[in-house]
Design a protein around this motif. Structure first.
Motif, PDB file in Angstrom:
ATOM      1  N   VAL A  75       0.827  -0.897  -0.113  1.00  0.00           N
ATOM      2  CA  VAL A  75      -0.085  -0.388   0.120  1.00  0.00           C
ATOM      3  C   VAL A  75       0.863   1.257   0.035  1.00  0.00           C
ATOM      4  CG1 VAL A  75      -1.170   1.331   1.619  1.00  0.00           C
ATOM      5  CG2 VAL A  75      -1.968  -0.976   0.939  1.00  0.00           C
ATOM      6  N   LEU A  76       2.160   1.074   0.875  1.00  0.00           N
ATOM      7  CA  LEU A  76       2.471   2.316   0.348  1.00  0.00           C
ATOM      8  C   LEU A  76       4.049   2.920  -0.645  1.00  0.00           C
ATOM      9  CD1 LEU A  76       4.203   4.457   2.706  1.00  0.00           C
ATOM     10  CD2 LEU A  76       5.755   2.988   3.263  1.00  0.00           C
ATOM     11  N   LEU A  77       4.124   1.294  -1.152  1.00  0.00           N
ATOM     12  CA  LEU A  77       4.393   1.475  -2.139  1.00  0.00           C
ATOM     13  C   LEU A  77       3.810   1.921  -3.264  1.00  0.00           C
ATOM     14  CD1 LEU A  77       6.726  -1.719  -2.725  1.00  0.00           C
ATOM     15  CD2 LEU A  77       7.895   0.499  -2.335  1.00  0.00           C
ATOM     16  N   SER A  78       1.580   1.694  -3.807  1.00  0.00           N
ATOM     17  CA  SER A  78       0.982   2.943  -4.245  1.00  0.00           C
ATOM     18  C   SER A  78       1.389   3.956  -3.919  1.00  0.00           C
ATOM     19  CB  SER A  78      -0.072   1.708  -3.916  1.00  0.00           C
ATOM     20  OG  SER A  78      -0.584   2.123  -5.103  1.00  0.00           O
ATOM     21  N   MET A  79       1.206   4.646  -2.423  1.00  0.00           N
ATOM     22  CA  MET A  79       0.696   5.600  -2.144  1.00  0.00           C
ATOM     23  C   MET A  79       2.304   6.577  -3.148  1.00  0.00           C
ATOM     24  SD  MET A  79      -0.704   5.834   1.412  1.00  0.00           S
ATOM     25  CE  MET A  79      -1.752   6.617   1.962  1.00  0.00           C
ATOM     26  N   GLN A  80       3.555   6.164  -2.878  1.00  0.00           N
ATOM     27  CA  GLN A  80       4.680   6.343  -3.112  1.00  0.00           C
ATOM     28  C   GLN A  80       4.351   6.803  -5.092  1.00  0.00           C
ATOM     29  OE1 GLN A  80       6.618   8.711  -1.885  1.00  0.00           O
ATOM     30  NE2 GLN A  80       5.373   8.273   0.076  1.00  0.00           N
ATOM     31  N   GLU A  81       3.926   5.918  -5.221  1.00  0.00           N
ATOM     32  CA  GLU A  81       3.986   5.804  -7.442  1.00  0.00           C
ATOM     33  C   GLU A  81       5.115   5.066  -7.619  1.00  0.00           C
ATOM     34  OE1 GLU A  81       0.786   6.590  -8.934  1.00  0.00           O
ATOM     35  OE2 GLU A  81       0.089   8.023  -6.639  1.00  0.00           O
ATOM     36  N   LEU A  82       5.187   4.110  -6.530  1.00  0.00           N
ATOM     37  CA  LEU A  82       5.775   2.615  -6.738  1.00  0.00           C
ATOM     38  C   LEU A  82       5.420   1.475  -7.335  1.00  0.00           C
ATOM     39  CD1 LEU A  82       9.005   3.582  -4.414  1.00  0.00           C
ATOM     40  CD2 LEU A  82       9.013   4.198  -6.498  1.00  0.00           C
ATOM     41  N   ASP A  83       5.784   1.008  -7.837  1.00  0.00           N
ATOM     42  CA  ASP A  83       5.182  -1.139  -8.213  1.00  0.00           C
ATOM     43  C   ASP A  83       5.897  -2.342  -8.115  1.00  0.00           C
ATOM     44  OD1 ASP A  83       6.608  -0.896 -10.291  1.00  0.00           O
ATOM     45  OD2 ASP A  83       5.380  -0.014 -11.607  1.00  0.00           O
ATOM     46  N   LEU A  84       4.825  -3.208  -8.125  1.00  0.00           N
ATOM     47  CA  LEU A  84       5.569  -4.287  -7.359  1.00  0.00           C
ATOM     48  C   LEU A  84       7.034  -4.701  -8.163  1.00  0.00           C
ATOM     49  CD1 LEU A  84       5.597  -6.298  -5.528  1.00  0.00           C
ATOM     50  CD2 LEU A  84       4.365  -8.162  -7.522  1.00  0.00           C
ATOM     51  N   ASP A  85       6.816  -3.999  -9.169  1.00  0.00           N
ATOM     52  CA  ASP A  85       8.656  -4.156 -10.505  1.00  0.00           C
ATOM     53  C   ASP A  85       9.488  -3.561  -9.710  1.00  0.00           C
ATOM     54  OD1 ASP A  85       6.809  -5.946 -12.098  1.00  0.00           O
ATOM     55  OD2 ASP A  85       6.323  -4.297 -13.629  1.00  0.00           O
ATOM     56  N   ASP A  86       9.049  -1.777  -9.146  1.00  0.00           N
ATOM     57  CA  ASP A  86      10.238  -1.377  -8.332  1.00  0.00           C
ATOM     58  C   ASP A  86      11.484  -2.644  -7.366  1.00  0.00           C
ATOM     59  OD1 ASP A  86       9.901   1.170 -10.345  1.00  0.00           O
ATOM     60  OD2 ASP A  86       8.389   1.413  -8.860  1.00  0.00           O
ATOM     61  N   LEU A  87       9.659  -2.910  -6.934  1.00  0.00           N
ATOM     62  CA  LEU A  87       9.868  -3.350  -5.818  1.00  0.00           C
ATOM     63  C   LEU A  87      11.184  -5.138  -5.973  1.00  0.00           C
ATOM     64  CD1 LEU A  87      10.619  -4.153  -2.385  1.00  0.00           C
ATOM     65  CD2 LEU A  87       8.073  -5.769  -2.623  1.00  0.00           C
ATOM     66  N   LEU A  88      10.534  -5.759  -6.865  1.00  0.00           N
ATOM     67  CA  LEU A  88      11.425  -6.611  -7.460  1.00  0.00           C
ATOM     68  C   LEU A  88      12.678  -6.534  -8.077  1.00  0.00           C
ATOM     69  CD1 LEU A  88       8.541  -8.093  -8.750  1.00  0.00           C
ATOM     70  CD2 LEU A  88       9.434  -9.046  -6.778  1.00  0.00           C
ATOM     71  N   GLU A  89      13.181  -5.208  -9.128  1.00  0.00           N
ATOM     72  CA  GLU A  89      14.032  -5.632  -9.397  1.00  0.00           C
ATOM     73  C   GLU A  89      15.426  -4.484  -8.574  1.00  0.00           C
ATOM     74  OE1 GLU A  89      12.981  -1.925 -12.700  1.00  0.00           O
ATOM     75  OE2 GLU A  89      11.542  -3.221 -13.267  1.00  0.00           O
ATOM     76  N   GLU A  90      14.576  -4.701  -7.757  1.00  0.00           N
ATOM     77  CA  GLU A  90      15.399  -3.457  -6.279  1.00  0.00           C
ATOM     78  C   GLU A  90      16.013  -4.786  -5.901  1.00  0.00           C
ATOM     79  OE1 GLU A  90      18.467  -1.897  -4.093  1.00  0.00           O
ATOM     80  OE2 GLU A  90      17.233  -1.326  -5.210  1.00  0.00           O
ATOM     81  N   LEU A  91      15.632  -5.614  -4.905  1.00  0.00           N
ATOM     82  CA  LEU A  91      15.731  -7.390  -4.867  1.00  0.00           C
ATOM     83  C   LEU A  91      16.582  -8.085  -5.898  1.00  0.00           C
ATOM     84  CD1 LEU A  91      12.147  -8.173  -3.331  1.00  0.00           C
ATOM     85  CD2 LEU A  91      14.232  -7.933  -2.206  1.00  0.00           C
ATOM     86  N   GLU A  92      16.644  -8.230  -6.701  1.00  0.00           N
ATOM     87  CA  GLU A  92      16.970  -9.112  -8.578  1.00  0.00           C
ATOM     88  C   GLU A  92      18.363  -8.048  -8.262  1.00  0.00           C
ATOM     89  OE1 GLU A  92      15.249  -8.681 -11.952  1.00  0.00           O
ATOM     90  OE2 GLU A  92      13.470 -10.153 -11.268  1.00  0.00           O
ATOM     91  N   ARG A  93      18.640  -6.639  -7.885  1.00  0.00           N
ATOM     92  CA  ARG A  93      19.949  -6.304  -7.795  1.00  0.00           C
ATOM     93  C   ARG A  93      20.689  -6.803  -6.957  1.00  0.00           C
ATOM     94  NH1 ARG A  93      17.117  -1.909 -10.457  1.00  0.00           N
ATOM     95  NH2 ARG A  93      16.926  -0.937  -8.527  1.00  0.00           N
ATOM     96  N   ARG A  94      19.840  -6.410  -5.769  1.00  0.00           N
ATOM     97  CA  ARG A  94      20.554  -7.032  -4.484  1.00  0.00           C
ATOM     98  C   ARG A  94      21.680  -8.676  -4.075  1.00  0.00           C
ATOM     99  NH1 ARG A  94      18.003  -3.945   0.490  1.00  0.00           N
ATOM    100  NH2 ARG A  94      18.331  -2.470  -0.463  1.00  0.00           N
TER     101      ARG A  94
END
Length: 94
Positions: A75-94
């Motif tokens: 919900v917070l990501l959505s409020m910040q105009e981010l999406d699930l792909d933003d989170l998944l991409e960051e996890l993949e980078r790590r």
């Protein structure tokens, strides 16, 4: 669980944000008078409950609280105009 489950949940959150159905808890999060601060408070609450469940070695409660934590984070990501792909991409980078 696959990321399809997370994607479906995130899509539902986005749908609730757009449509704001009256009987939806998600709608209440997006329209609360405290705004984003309310979701941040909920995220902190769920984080604490997750930690306590882990500390108590309560696997069932840990799973339930972790689900609440992930939901409020999405919900917070959505409020910040981010999406699930933003989170998944960051996890993949790590």
């Amino acid at each position: 669980m696959t990321d399809d489950t997370l994607r479906e949940l995130f899509d539902l959150i986005e749908s609730r944000k757009a449509e704001l159905p009256e009987d939806s808890y998600t709608t209440r999060l997006f329209t609360h008078e405290k705004g984003q601060n309310y979701v941040l408070e909920k995220l902190g609450e769920e984080t604490t409950e997750t930690i306590l469940a882990a500390k108590d070695d309560d696997g069932e409660e840990l799973a339930a609280e972790s689900a609440d934590l992930v939901y409020h984070l999405l919900v917070l990501l959505s409020m910040q105009e981010l999406d699930l792909d933003d989170l998944l991409e960051e996890l993949e980078r790590r």
